[in-house]
Design a protein around this motif. Structure first.
Motif, PDB file in Angstrom:
ATOM      1  N   PRO A 118       0.824  -1.215   0.000  1.00  0.00           N
ATOM      2  CA  PRO A 118       0.000   0.000   0.000  1.00  0.00           C
ATOM      3  C   PRO A 118       0.859   1.266   0.000  1.00  0.00           C
ATOM      4  O   PRO A 118       0.348   2.333  -0.278  1.00  0.00           O
ATOM      5  CB  PRO A 118      -0.784  -0.123   1.318  1.00  0.00           C
ATOM      6  N   GLY A 119       2.189   1.113   0.291  1.00  0.00           N
ATOM      7  CA  GLY A 119       3.092   2.260   0.176  1.00  0.00           C
ATOM      8  C   GLY A 119       3.559   2.392  -1.262  1.00  0.00           C
ATOM      9  O   GLY A 119       3.086   1.670  -2.148  1.00  0.00           O
ATOM     10  N   HIS A 120       4.483   3.292  -1.501  1.00  0.00           N
ATOM     11  CA  HIS A 120       5.026   3.496  -2.853  1.00  0.00           C
ATOM     12  C   HIS A 120       3.906   3.789  -3.870  1.00  0.00           C
ATOM     13  O   HIS A 120       3.929   3.294  -4.992  1.00  0.00           O
ATOM     14  CB  HIS A 120       5.828   2.267  -3.311  1.00  0.00           C
ATOM     15  N   THR A 121       2.917   4.596  -3.435  1.00  0.00           N
ATOM     16  CA  THR A 121       1.728   4.789  -4.275  1.00  0.00           C
ATOM     17  C   THR A 121       1.431   6.251  -4.583  1.00  0.00           C
ATOM     18  O   THR A 121       0.315   6.595  -4.976  1.00  0.00           O
ATOM     19  CB  THR A 121       0.492   4.161  -3.574  1.00  0.00           C
ATOM     20  N   ASN A 122       2.426   7.125  -4.432  1.00  0.00           N
ATOM     21  CA  ASN A 122       2.135   8.549  -4.640  1.00  0.00           C
ATOM     22  C   ASN A 122       1.608   8.845  -6.040  1.00  0.00           C
ATOM     23  O   ASN A 122       0.734   9.701  -6.208  1.00  0.00           O
ATOM     24  CB  ASN A 122       3.377   9.400  -4.368  1.00  0.00           C
ATOM     25  N   ALA A 123       2.116   8.159  -7.049  1.00  0.00           N
ATOM     26  CA  ALA A 123       1.665   8.466  -8.423  1.00  0.00           C
ATOM     27  C   ALA A 123       0.169   8.189  -8.577  1.00  0.00           C
ATOM     28  O   ALA A 123      -0.556   8.957  -9.227  1.00  0.00           O
ATOM     29  CB  ALA A 123       2.479   7.662  -9.441  1.00  0.00           C
ATOM     30  N   ALA A 124      -0.307   7.109  -7.968  1.00  0.00           N
ATOM     31  CA  ALA A 124      -1.746   6.799  -8.028  1.00  0.00           C
ATOM     32  C   ALA A 124      -2.543   7.812  -7.214  1.00  0.00           C
ATOM     33  O   ALA A 124      -3.584   8.317  -7.660  1.00  0.00           O
ATOM     34  CB  ALA A 124      -1.999   5.382  -7.509  1.00  0.00           C
ATOM     35  N   LEU A 125      -2.030   8.122  -6.021  1.00  0.00           N
ATOM     36  CA  LEU A 125      -2.741   9.065  -5.138  1.00  0.00           C
ATOM     37  C   LEU A 125      -2.816  10.452  -5.767  1.00  0.00           C
ATOM     38  O   LEU A 125      -3.790  11.189  -5.597  1.00  0.00           O
ATOM     39  CB  LEU A 125      -2.037   9.141  -3.777  1.00  0.00           C
ATOM     40  N   ALA A 126      -1.766  10.821  -6.517  1.00  0.00           N
ATOM     41  CA  ALA A 126      -1.743  12.133  -7.178  1.00  0.00           C
ATOM     42  C   ALA A 126      -2.712  12.156  -8.364  1.00  0.00           C
ATOM     43  O   ALA A 126      -3.244  13.199  -8.727  1.00  0.00           O
ATOM     44  CB  ALA A 126      -0.323  12.439  -7.657  1.00  0.00           C
TER      45      ALA A 126
END
Ligand code: TNX
Length: 496
Positions: free
Chosen positions: A247-255
């Motif tokens: 569930p980490g390493h997901t900034n691109a999806a969250l953005a």
């Protein structure tokens, strides 16, 4: 005292001067008398009506042309001297990947029960061609019988921190499969970018795929391009293992989608190299709708049996949430007919039967093992190809220390991990993380020559020695030159 059933090879494990410079070194090598001379009339003989054999014969012809400049023709004829014959045998003890290669004065015979074995035998044969080929080509007579030690012989490529084109990925597939590696794990999503088209969530790539470390343009694979990579890999007997890191390493999806964030606010895109700051929102149902869509679309274009769910460095996900999430993520992957793999931290959560854990650091692999999981070994201090060789290396990272060519080769995978038995281990995987590696040349410089050594640890029988390996590697420099590989001329090796 030497036992009578041992062959010369088993005593010497490739140390004698007349042993061929093969990497990975085969299970059994018996040099015999004489030379096989390739002549201009030599042909590659096989059953050309068999689609796979004909493709393999073509592959051999292309590679021979690349290495010798000569084009050897293909023919259906069954025999004749000075020829190279490829055919299937029915020796089930060679397994899916084993082969036998017999080179005598009269010709070369390569046989295997399955196509992958023929492919691996071809790679062995190619390494026996003198490099550079000065004048008429003759190969020393030898009889080889070869099977792999581990089933999982992988490389991982981070196409997020820097994006690599379809062409680059194909080249990497060519290189790893030449050393008999059979898995390419593609790290497709991370904080800095989302690299695989998901038609039901198009902004992931339209927006989230447009960045990379250091501010470059990023990029992504359309589903069609991904299928092209998968098909190319299959032609080299490599299975693609796609990773959606969660569930980490997901900034691109969250953005890309504000609704995936707990507070409904999309963060900005990220071009740095920190880790551990992003997390999917564990208690929002849309998170699972999203992952269900992603995994459904990915499973549909992935013929391989595994999907990697990440699970590493989830420092921004509370512990209980992490456990809830990992359980659910495994269920989603399984519902689409695939086996989940995760970085070994997933051992802290409940694992479903069959889930595989990939060790990189720490001791969570023990929790995974205690739950019955098989383990893929990627210990960072041995297998991380992005680590600097020594203080003078300008590319790469050093958070786990320096990893010389000797360090990365000189360890015994079966006994290296506390509390793991060899039977717990599926095999080895060598990851390359690309924070500092914008180009293929950079990537090759860190991967080579460590990757061939790791490929040997995964393929060759237990007990190979660094002393013998470094001699073979020294002679192999010319082959890497011939393949156009930008490799590091490590001071550990006396290059010839
Ligand atoms: C740790 S290994 C990471 C990656 C970094 C890598 C750099 C792992 C599961 N996570 O996110 O790129 O170190 O070496």
């Amino acid at each position: 005292m030497a036992r009578c059933e041992e062959t010369a090879y088993h005593r010497d494990k490739g140390t004698e001067n007349n042993m061929p410079n093969l990497i990975p070194y085969p299970a059994t090598v018996n040099p015999t008398e004489g030379q096989f001379k390739l002549t201009t009339s030599s042909q590659i003989l096989t059953d050309l009506s068999h689609e796979t054999l004909s493709a393999l014969a073509n592959h051999l012809a292309e590679q021979l042309q690349h290495r010798t400049g000569a084009r050897y023709s293909l023919a259906n004829t069954h025999d004749g001297p000075r020829n190279i014959r490829l055919r299937f045998n029915d020796k089930t003890d060679l397994g899916e990947e084993g082969y036998e290669l017999s080179i005598t004065e009269n010709g070369t015979l390569l046989t295997a029960p399955q196509p992958a074995g023929v492919y691996y035998g071809i790679q062995t044969f190619l390494q026996l061609i003198p490099t550079p080929p000065n004048g008429p080509i003759s190969l020393p007579a030898v009889s080889i019988r070869d099977t792999p030690r581990f089933a999982w012989r992988g490389a991982m490529l981070d196409v997020v921190r820097h994006f690599f084109s379809v062409q680059d990925v194909k080249r990497y597939i060519d290189l790893i499969s030449h050393y008999k590696m059979n898995r390419l794990h593609l790290h497709l999503t991370d904080d800095q970018g989302w690299r695989i088209e998901i038609k039901s969530w198009p902004r992931l790539t339209e927006y989230g795929g447009q960045t990379q470390v250091g501010g470059g343009r990023g990029g992504f694979y359309t589903q069609e391009q991904y299928r092209e990579i998968v098909a190319y890999a299959a032609s080299r007997f490599v299975t693609i293992v796609p990773e959606i890191d969660t569930p980490g390493h997901t900034n691109a999806a969250l953005a890309s989608y504000a609704e995936l964030n707990c507070d409904g606010q999309a963060p900005t895109l990220y071009e740095g190299t920190e880790v551990g700051f992003s997390s999917l929102c564990i208690n929002k149902e849309i998170t699972y709708t999203f992952l269900e869509d992603v995994i459904r679309e990915l499973a549909a274009i992935t013929p391989g049996p595994c999907i990697h769910i990440g699970g590493d460095e989830a420092k921004s996900t509370p512990e209980d949430d992490y456990k809830t999430f990992i359980k659910r993520m495994q269920e989603i992957v399984r519902a689409h007919g695939k086996t989940p793999i995760g970085w070994a931290e997933i051992g802290e959560a409940q694992l479903l039967p069959g889930t595989i854990a990939q060790h990189w650091i720490g001791t969570s692999y023990q929790e995974a093992k205690a739950q019955g999981a098989k383990i893929i070994l990627s210990p960072a201090n041995k297998t991380y190809l992005d680590m600097k060789y020594d203080p003078s290396t300008t590319l790469g990272l050093d958070w786990v220390g320096y990893t010389s060519v000797k360090d990365s080769y000189d360890w015994e995978p079966g006994g290296y991990m506390h509390l793991l038995e060899e039977t717990d281990i599926l095999g080895l995987e060598a990851p390359i993380w690309t924070e500092t590696l914008p180009t293929m040349k950079d990537l090759e410089y860190l991967a080579f020559p460590r990757l061939p050594g790791l490929a040997e640890l995964a393929w060759s029988p237990k007990g190979m020695s660094w002393q013998a390996y470094k001699q073979r590697l020294a002679a192999h420099g010319r082959q890497m030159d011939a393949m156009g590989i930008n490799f590091f001329r490590s001071p550990d090796v006396d290059w010839v």
